[in-house]
Design a protein around this motif. Structure first.
Motif, short mmCIF file in Angstrom:
data_model
loop_
_atom_site.label_atom_id
_atom_site.label_comp_id
_atom_site.label_asym_id
_atom_site.label_seq_id
_atom_site.Cartn_x
_atom_site.Cartn_y
_atom_site.Cartn_z
N VAL A 158 41.26 34.03 26.88
CA VAL A 158 42.48 33.43 27.44
C VAL A 158 42.38 31.90 27.38
N GLU A 159 41.21 31.40 27.75
CA GLU A 159 41.03 29.93 27.71
C GLU A 159 41.12 29.43 26.26
N ALA A 160 40.44 30.12 25.33
CA ALA A 160 40.44 29.68 23.93
C ALA A 160 41.84 29.74 23.33
N GLY A 161 42.67 30.65 23.81
CA GLY A 161 44.04 30.76 23.32
C GLY A 161 44.92 29.60 23.77
N GLY A 162 44.43 28.81 24.71
CA GLY A 162 45.17 27.61 25.12
C GLY A 162 45.92 27.75 26.43
N ALA A 163 45.65 28.82 27.18
CA ALA A 163 46.32 28.96 28.49
C ALA A 163 45.80 27.87 29.44
N GLN A 164 46.68 27.45 30.34
CA GLN A 164 46.29 26.45 31.34
C GLN A 164 45.69 27.11 32.56
N HIS A 165 45.96 28.41 32.73
CA HIS A 165 45.55 29.03 33.98
C HIS A 165 45.29 30.53 33.78
N LEU A 166 44.37 31.05 34.57
CA LEU A 166 44.02 32.47 34.48
C LEU A 166 44.06 33.07 35.88
N THR A 167 44.70 34.23 36.00
CA THR A 167 44.64 34.98 37.26
C THR A 167 43.85 36.25 37.00
N VAL A 168 42.90 36.52 37.88
CA VAL A 168 42.05 37.71 37.68
C VAL A 168 42.22 38.68 38.84
N HIS A 169 42.75 39.86 38.54
CA HIS A 169 42.77 40.96 39.50
C HIS A 169 41.40 41.61 39.38
N ALA A 170 40.61 41.50 40.45
CA ALA A 170 39.18 41.80 40.37
C ALA A 170 38.85 43.29 40.36
N ARG A 171 39.43 44.00 39.43
CA ARG A 171 39.16 45.43 39.23
C ARG A 171 39.40 45.75 37.76
N THR A 172 38.85 46.87 37.29
CA THR A 172 39.19 47.33 35.94
C THR A 172 40.48 48.13 36.00
N LYS A 173 41.01 48.43 34.82
CA LYS A 173 42.20 49.29 34.76
C LYS A 173 41.88 50.65 35.37
N LEU A 174 40.68 51.17 35.05
CA LEU A 174 40.29 52.49 35.55
C LEU A 174 40.22 52.52 37.07
N GLU A 175 39.85 51.40 37.65
CA GLU A 175 39.75 51.34 39.12
C GLU A 175 41.12 51.27 39.79
N GLY A 176 42.14 51.05 38.97
CA GLY A 176 43.52 51.08 39.49
C GLY A 176 43.71 50.10 40.63
N TYR A 177 44.09 50.65 41.79
CA TYR A 177 44.30 49.81 42.98
C TYR A 177 43.34 50.23 44.10
N LYS A 178 42.29 50.97 43.71
CA LYS A 178 41.35 51.48 44.73
C LYS A 178 40.42 50.37 45.21
N PRO A 179 40.27 50.25 46.54
CA PRO A 179 39.29 49.29 47.03
C PRO A 179 37.88 49.74 46.64
#
Ligand SMILES: Cc1cc2nc3c(=O)[nH]c(=O)nc-3n(C[C@H](O)[C@H](O)[C@H](O)COP(=O)(O)O)c2cc1C
Length: 332
Positions: A158-179
């Protein structure tokens, strides 16, 4: 100074919720629900439907900027749509690489793109190239698809692509929305990139915020379900950072906000069943933050006529204070 972002949430955070929550205060930025880019350049009315704030300089009525979020797999088409959104007044473009929907992922968009960080690089680069240099481009990712092996590569792409900002949802896709949300990974990403970063996931109260801040070292946070459950959460976090303790919004204030939401839905003629559905959906999350929410949800879950629902909310609002007394659910 802590920076707080209201999370994009398809089917939940529309312009009305953005208006109500940004007026309640504490949020510095909002992001639209994703606009799915798959085949063509959308006409202006589509962007205006997702983001009526474009007609207000790209800001909510209380002046909080709203990024337009796009989701798609075709770099050039994403670029074209992003460029058009900026001509309509979008103050920034956010790219969704986190959506777990099976339909979306089958068509190689959303979180499935995380399997190959090169995809992210190509899409971010194309959007960056297409959008005027003074308009920020950001991306929202998860830690990976089925595991976290690529989490640093994802952020670096994302950084190399030239984005100014990154938001990270700290889970994998497989983890869905599970704590839990894996806040410790946020710290590692922050150290690996030099663009700005926002941490996201499982902030439900001020104590969660404090823990996430201490573990991640971030100074920017995105709040999703927690902000719907407790519409004043961003305000309380800001007050906490300023050394003050602000008590949780009263139950009557929560009900007043739901009634204001009904008014806004009425304003643009949303169908009755849709209006009732949205109120129940909101109340279902409020249960996590306000004890009265559970009883209220049980009482409204079978009501489909919006007038009956309004009457019920008005009735509860008019109860004496002692019958509205909140029992805190989350320790703060
Ligand atoms: C109903 C729902 C809809 C969502 N829609 C979007 C979306 O349109 N775009 C996006 O980037 N993330 C979307 N998300 C993810 C949220 O933005 C956020 O990353 C996630 O809920 C974790 O944050 P939280 O724990 O604070 O809720 C959605 C989440 C939910 C629960």
């Amino acid at each position: 100074m802590t920076h707080l972002v209201l999370a994009p949430m398809e089917g939940l955070v529309d312009w009305r919720v953005r208006q109500l929550l940004s007026t309640t205060g504490g949020f510095d930025l909002c992001v639209t629900e994703f606009i799915r880019v798959s085949q063509n350049l959308f006409p202006a009315h589509v962007f205006h439907r997702y983001c009526p704030e474009l007609l207000n300089g790209g800001k909510t009525l209380s002046g909080v900027p709203v990024l337009v979020q796009l989701m798609g797999h075709d770099p050039e088409l994403m670029g074209e749509n992003a460029a058009f959104a900026t001509t309509l007044g979008a103050p920034g473009i956010d790219i969704n690489f986190g959506c777990p929907s099976k339909t979306v992922n089958k068509r190689e968009a959303g979180a499935s793109l995380l399997k190959c960080p090169d995809n992210l690089f190509h899409i971010v680069s194309a959007v960056r190239r297409a959008v005027p240099a003074d308009i920020p481009v950001s991306a929202k990712v998860r830690l990976g698809f089925s595991d976290k092996e690529l989490f640093l590569d994802i952020a670096r792409a994302v950084e190399a692509g030239g984005a100014q900002h990154l938001t990270v949802h700290a889970r994998t896709k497989l983890e869905g929305y599970k704590p839990p949300a894996h806040w410790e990974y946020l710290a590692r990403i922050r150290e690996a990139i030099s663009i700005g970063m926002t941490g996201n996931g499982e902030i439900w109260d001020v104590a969660d915020y404090e823990k996430c801040r201490d573990i991640s070292g971030c100074d920017s946070f995105m709040i999703g379900r927690g902000a719907i459950a407790a519409p004043d959460l961003a305000n309380r976090i800001k007050a906490f950072e300023g050394g003050a303790h602000v008590p949780k919004q009263s139950w009557a204030d929560v009900l007043a906000m739901l009634l204001a939401y009904c008014d806004l839905m009425d304003l643009d003629g949303a169908p009755e069943h849709h209006q009732a559905g949205r109120i129940k959906q909101w109340m279902a999350l409020i249960r996590k933050s306000h004890a009265q929410g559970a009883t209220c949800f049980d009482e409204i879950k079978r009501i489909n006529a919006i007038d009956d629902l309004r009457a019920k909310l008005c009735h509860d609002m008019s109860l004496p204070e002692n019958q509205q007394q909140d029992v805190p659910i989350a320790a703060e």
